[in-house]
Design a protein around this motif. Structure first.
Motif, PDB file in Angstrom:
ATOM      1  N   ALA A  91       0.825  -1.208   0.000  1.00  0.00           N
ATOM      2  CA  ALA A  91       0.000   0.000   0.000  1.00  0.00           C
ATOM      3  C   ALA A  91       0.860   1.259   0.000  1.00  0.00           C
ATOM      4  CB  ALA A  91      -0.934  -0.012   1.209  1.00  0.00           C
ATOM      5  N   SER A  92       2.023   1.183   0.663  1.00  0.00           N
ATOM      6  CA  SER A  92       2.909   2.349   0.727  1.00  0.00           C
ATOM      7  C   SER A  92       3.523   2.698  -0.624  1.00  0.00           C
ATOM      8  CB  SER A  92       4.017   2.114   1.753  1.00  0.00           C
ATOM      9  OG  SER A  92       4.991   1.190   1.270  1.00  0.00           O
ATOM     10  N   LEU A  93       3.500   1.756  -1.572  1.00  0.00           N
ATOM     11  CA  LEU A  93       4.054   2.006  -2.906  1.00  0.00           C
ATOM     12  C   LEU A  93       3.071   2.725  -3.818  1.00  0.00           C
ATOM     13  CD1 LEU A  93       5.824  -1.423  -3.627  1.00  0.00           C
ATOM     14  CD2 LEU A  93       6.797   0.652  -2.605  1.00  0.00           C
ATOM     15  N   ILE A  94       1.818   2.841  -3.382  1.00  0.00           N
ATOM     16  CA  ILE A  94       0.797   3.516  -4.194  1.00  0.00           C
ATOM     17  C   ILE A  94       0.899   5.015  -3.953  1.00  0.00           C
ATOM     18  CG2 ILE A  94      -1.667   3.740  -4.639  1.00  0.00           C
ATOM     19  CD1 ILE A  94      -1.995   0.852  -3.660  1.00  0.00           C
ATOM     20  N   GLU A  95       1.076   5.760  -5.040  1.00  0.00           N
ATOM     21  CA  GLU A  95       1.332   7.194  -4.955  1.00  0.00           C
ATOM     22  C   GLU A  95       0.154   8.000  -5.502  1.00  0.00           C
ATOM     23  OE1 GLU A  95       6.096   7.278  -5.665  1.00  0.00           O
ATOM     24  OE2 GLU A  95       4.873   6.791  -7.398  1.00  0.00           O
ATOM     25  N   THR A  96       0.130   9.261  -5.154  1.00  0.00           N
ATOM     26  CA  THR A  96      -0.894  10.172  -5.673  1.00  0.00           C
ATOM     27  C   THR A  96      -0.899  10.135  -7.199  1.00  0.00           C
ATOM     28  OG1 THR A  96      -0.724  11.651  -3.768  1.00  0.00           O
ATOM     29  CG2 THR A  96      -1.618  12.593  -5.801  1.00  0.00           C
ATOM     30  N   GLY A  97      -2.088   9.980  -7.763  1.00  0.00           N
ATOM     31  CA  GLY A  97      -2.225   9.938  -9.217  1.00  0.00           C
ATOM     32  C   GLY A  97      -2.180   8.541  -9.798  1.00  0.00           C
ATOM     33  N   PRO A 119      -7.793  11.211  -2.652  1.00  0.00           N
ATOM     34  CA  PRO A 119      -8.781  11.203  -3.740  1.00  0.00           C
ATOM     35  C   PRO A 119      -8.163  11.122  -5.138  1.00  0.00           C
ATOM     36  CG  PRO A 119      -8.571  13.405  -2.806  1.00  0.00           C
ATOM     37  CD  PRO A 119      -7.779  12.495  -1.934  1.00  0.00           C
ATOM     38  N   GLU A 120      -6.827  11.220  -5.206  1.00  0.00           N
ATOM     39  CA  GLU A 120      -6.153  11.124  -6.503  1.00  0.00           C
ATOM     40  C   GLU A 120      -5.652   9.708  -6.782  1.00  0.00           C
ATOM     41  OE1 GLU A 120      -6.206  13.629  -8.653  1.00  0.00           O
ATOM     42  OE2 GLU A 120      -7.373  14.670  -7.112  1.00  0.00           O
ATOM     43  N   MET A 134     -14.604  -2.837   3.681  1.00  0.00           N
ATOM     44  CA  MET A 134     -13.873  -1.595   3.855  1.00  0.00           C
ATOM     45  C   MET A 134     -14.708  -0.388   4.235  1.00  0.00           C
ATOM     46  SD  MET A 134     -12.061  -0.098   0.490  1.00  0.00           S
ATOM     47  CE  MET A 134     -13.122  -0.542  -0.829  1.00  0.00           C
ATOM     48  N   GLY A 135     -15.999  -0.390   3.973  1.00  0.00           N
ATOM     49  CA  GLY A 135     -16.788   0.801   4.264  1.00  0.00           C
ATOM     50  C   GLY A 135     -16.526   1.893   3.241  1.00  0.00           C
ATOM     51  N   GLU A 136     -16.456   3.143   3.711  1.00  0.00           N
ATOM     52  CA  GLU A 136     -16.278   4.291   2.817  1.00  0.00           C
ATOM     53  C   GLU A 136     -14.786   4.540   2.596  1.00  0.00           C
ATOM     54  OE1 GLU A 136     -17.672   7.142   0.273  1.00  0.00           O
ATOM     55  OE2 GLU A 136     -18.905   5.799   1.491  1.00  0.00           O
ATOM     56  N   PRO A 137     -14.257   4.278   1.395  1.00  0.00           N
ATOM     57  CA  PRO A 137     -12.818   4.467   1.170  1.00  0.00           C
ATOM     58  C   PRO A 137     -12.470   5.939   0.971  1.00  0.00           C
ATOM     59  CG  PRO A 137     -13.875   3.761  -0.859  1.00  0.00           C
ATOM     60  CD  PRO A 137     -14.947   3.756   0.195  1.00  0.00           C
ATOM     61  N   GLY A 138     -11.208   6.265   1.258  1.00  0.00           N
ATOM     62  CA  GLY A 138     -10.732   7.634   1.039  1.00  0.00           C
ATOM     63  C   GLY A 138     -10.048   7.795  -0.297  1.00  0.00           C
ATOM     64  N   PHE A 139     -10.299   6.867  -1.216  1.00  0.00           N
ATOM     65  CA  PHE A 139      -9.739   6.912  -2.566  1.00  0.00           C
ATOM     66  C   PHE A 139     -10.833   6.446  -3.524  1.00  0.00           C
ATOM     67  CE2 PHE A 139      -8.638   3.039  -0.295  1.00  0.00           C
ATOM     68  CZ  PHE A 139      -9.149   2.050  -1.108  1.00  0.00           C
ATOM     69  N   HIS A 140     -10.597   6.579  -4.804  1.00  0.00           N
ATOM     70  CA  HIS A 140     -11.574   6.107  -5.784  1.00  0.00           C
ATOM     71  C   HIS A 140     -11.481   4.585  -5.885  1.00  0.00           C
ATOM     72  CE1 HIS A 140     -12.980   9.953  -7.185  1.00  0.00           C
ATOM     73  NE2 HIS A 140     -11.738  10.378  -7.342  1.00  0.00           N
ATOM     74  N   HIS A 141     -12.580   3.924  -5.611  1.00  0.00           N
ATOM     75  CA  HIS A 141     -12.626   2.460  -5.623  1.00  0.00           C
ATOM     76  C   HIS A 141     -13.604   2.011  -6.699  1.00  0.00           C
ATOM     77  CE1 HIS A 141     -14.241  -1.493  -4.402  1.00  0.00           C
ATOM     78  NE2 HIS A 141     -13.006  -1.724  -4.002  1.00  0.00           N
ATOM     79  N   PHE A 142     -13.115   1.211  -7.639  1.00  0.00           N
ATOM     80  CA  PHE A 142     -13.940   0.717  -8.730  1.00  0.00           C
ATOM     81  C   PHE A 142     -13.974  -0.807  -8.694  1.00  0.00           C
ATOM     82  CE2 PHE A 142     -12.234   4.768 -10.054  1.00  0.00           C
ATOM     83  CZ  PHE A 142     -13.297   5.408 -10.675  1.00  0.00           C
ATOM     84  N   SER A 143     -15.164  -1.368  -8.562  1.00  0.00           N
ATOM     85  CA  SER A 143     -15.325  -2.807  -8.719  1.00  0.00           C
ATOM     86  C   SER A 143     -15.472  -3.094 -10.210  1.00  0.00           C
ATOM     87  CB  SER A 143     -16.566  -3.290  -7.974  1.00  0.00           C
ATOM     88  OG  SER A 143     -16.844  -4.630  -8.298  1.00  0.00           O
ATOM     89  N   ILE A 144     -14.732  -4.077 -10.710  1.00  0.00           N
ATOM     90  CA  ILE A 144     -14.786  -4.348 -12.147  1.00  0.00           C
ATOM     91  C   ILE A 144     -16.019  -5.156 -12.532  1.00  0.00           C
ATOM     92  CG2 ILE A 144     -12.275  -4.235 -12.323  1.00  0.00           C
ATOM     93  CD1 ILE A 144     -12.300  -7.317 -12.624  1.00  0.00           C
ATOM     94  N   GLY A 145     -16.816  -5.559 -11.533  1.00  0.00           N
ATOM     95  CA  GLY A 145     -18.028  -6.305 -11.849  1.00  0.00           C
ATOM     96  C   GLY A 145     -17.730  -7.753 -12.210  1.00  0.00           C
ATOM     97  N   GLY A 146     -18.761  -8.449 -12.618  1.00  0.00           N
ATOM     98  CA  GLY A 146     -18.599  -9.846 -12.993  1.00  0.00           C
ATOM     99  C   GLY A 146     -19.400 -10.779 -12.106  1.00  0.00           C
ATOM    100  N   GLU A 147     -19.214 -12.055 -12.321  1.00  0.00           N
ATOM    101  CA  GLU A 147     -19.944 -13.072 -11.573  1.00  0.00           C
ATOM    102  C   GLU A 147     -19.248 -13.348 -10.238  1.00  0.00           C
ATOM    103  OE1 GLU A 147     -21.485 -17.714 -12.070  1.00  0.00           O
ATOM    104  OE2 GLU A 147     -20.272 -16.765 -13.636  1.00  0.00           O
ATOM    105  N   TYR A 148     -20.030 -13.369  -9.174  1.00  0.00           N
ATOM    106  CA  TYR A 148     -19.479 -13.592  -7.840  1.00  0.00           C
ATOM    107  C   TYR A 148     -18.994 -15.032  -7.698  1.00  0.00           C
ATOM    108  CZ  TYR A 148     -19.223 -13.998  -2.749  1.00  0.00           C
ATOM    109  OH  TYR A 148     -18.805 -14.231  -1.461  1.00  0.00           O
ATOM    110  N   GLN A 149     -17.757 -15.179  -7.176  1.00  0.00           N
ATOM    111  CA  GLN A 149     -17.148 -16.484  -6.932  1.00  0.00           C
ATOM    112  C   GLN A 149     -17.095 -16.696  -5.410  1.00  0.00           C
ATOM    113  OE1 GLN A 149     -16.101 -18.093  -9.985  1.00  0.00           O
ATOM    114  NE2 GLN A 149     -17.181 -16.280 -10.748  1.00  0.00           N
TER     115      GLN A 149
END
Length: 260
Positions: A91-97, A119-120, A134-149
């Motif tokens: 997680a520490s390797l993830i940078e703004t943008g 938020p970036e 996780m609840g409400e994230p402090g970043f943009h979170h996108f689920s890619i969708g699909g069939e639940y496994q």
């Protein structure tokens, strides 16, 4: 005398040694079996063809098969503290943008839980469990969708694959069930493998593998990447020293997550 051992007996002893020690040098086998290096090499080649071990320069290590995908709860109980530490470092390797692909799994759930509020940062994932917890994230979170496994608490299938076609990421953080010099990074589910391969194909930057030490030498059913496709491996302090050297020889940068 041990030099009178027939091939089947020598191979059985090699397997017994590897089951206990996981890795062995050819020179040590020669001494243990009172056999020539050429004889030991032939035995190792035979055992490798049987899928029992993988040969390396100067020795071999045990090849462990994972044919059935474990339940998520079962996987979560294995090395939880190491997974938390690995998740924090990733997680520490993830940078703004950054736009980051993250797949399913117990270690990648730890990654997502520990991403800082920014938020970036944009995360695209098929990790249903992390989204649920996780609840409400402090970043943009996108689920890619699909069939639940349900077995892996993940998303896969045609819808997931189609949605990934519209995204390019600059990093991918990928959890695996096995990592091996010969067989690369593997997972037990074809649906997960398809999703992860597409994530890797659509990543313009580093491919970061997160895997605790127990994943080394394990081979599962479906390959998602060769060792040469991996840029970074984040693992824990118990990783075998020989594995460390072998991976570095393939230009994999290894980061060791330690207790805080």
């Amino acid at each position: 005398m041990s030099k009178l051992l027939i091939p089947a007996q020598r191979r059985e002893r090699i397997q017994e040694y590897l089951t206990l020690h996981k890795i062995v040098r050819t020179v040590d086998l020669c001494e243990m079996l009172d056999a020539s290096e050429a004889t030991v090499r032939r035995d190792l080649e035979w055992l490798e063809q049987e899928g029992i071990l993988e040969k390396t320069h100067g020795g071999a290590f045990l090849s462990q098969r994972m044919n059935i995908e474990p339940e998520y709860r079962q996987r979560a109980q294995s090395n939880p503290e190491q997974k938390r530490q690995i998740g924090a470092m990733a997680a520490s390797l993830i940078e703004t943008g950054d736009i980051v692909f993250i797949n399913s799994g117990t270690t990648t759930t730890q990654v997502i839980h520990q991403i800082r509020d920014d938020p970036e940062i944009s995360i695209f994932t098929n990790n249903f469990n992390a989204a649920h917890e996780m609840g409400e994230p402090g970043f943009h979170h996108f689920s890619i969708g699909g069939e639940y496994q349900p077995r892996s608490k993940s998303l896969a299938g045609r819808f997931a694959m189609e949605n990934l076609k519209h995204v390019y990421a600059n990093k991918a953080i990928i959890g695996v069930d096995g990592i091996s010099l010969k067989y690369g990074c593997t997972v037990p589910s074809n649906g997960e493998a398809e999703v992860v391969r597409q994530m890797i194909e659509r990543t313009t930057g580093d491919i970061i593998i997160v895997a605790d030490h127990s994943k080394w030498g394990v081979v599962s059913n479906f390959q998602i990447a060769t060792i040469d496709e991996v840029d970074v491996l984040i693992t824990d302090e118990a990783i075998d020293k020989a594995a460390f050297k072998l991976l570095e020889a393939h230009s994999v940068k290894i980061k060791i997550a330690k207790a805080n």
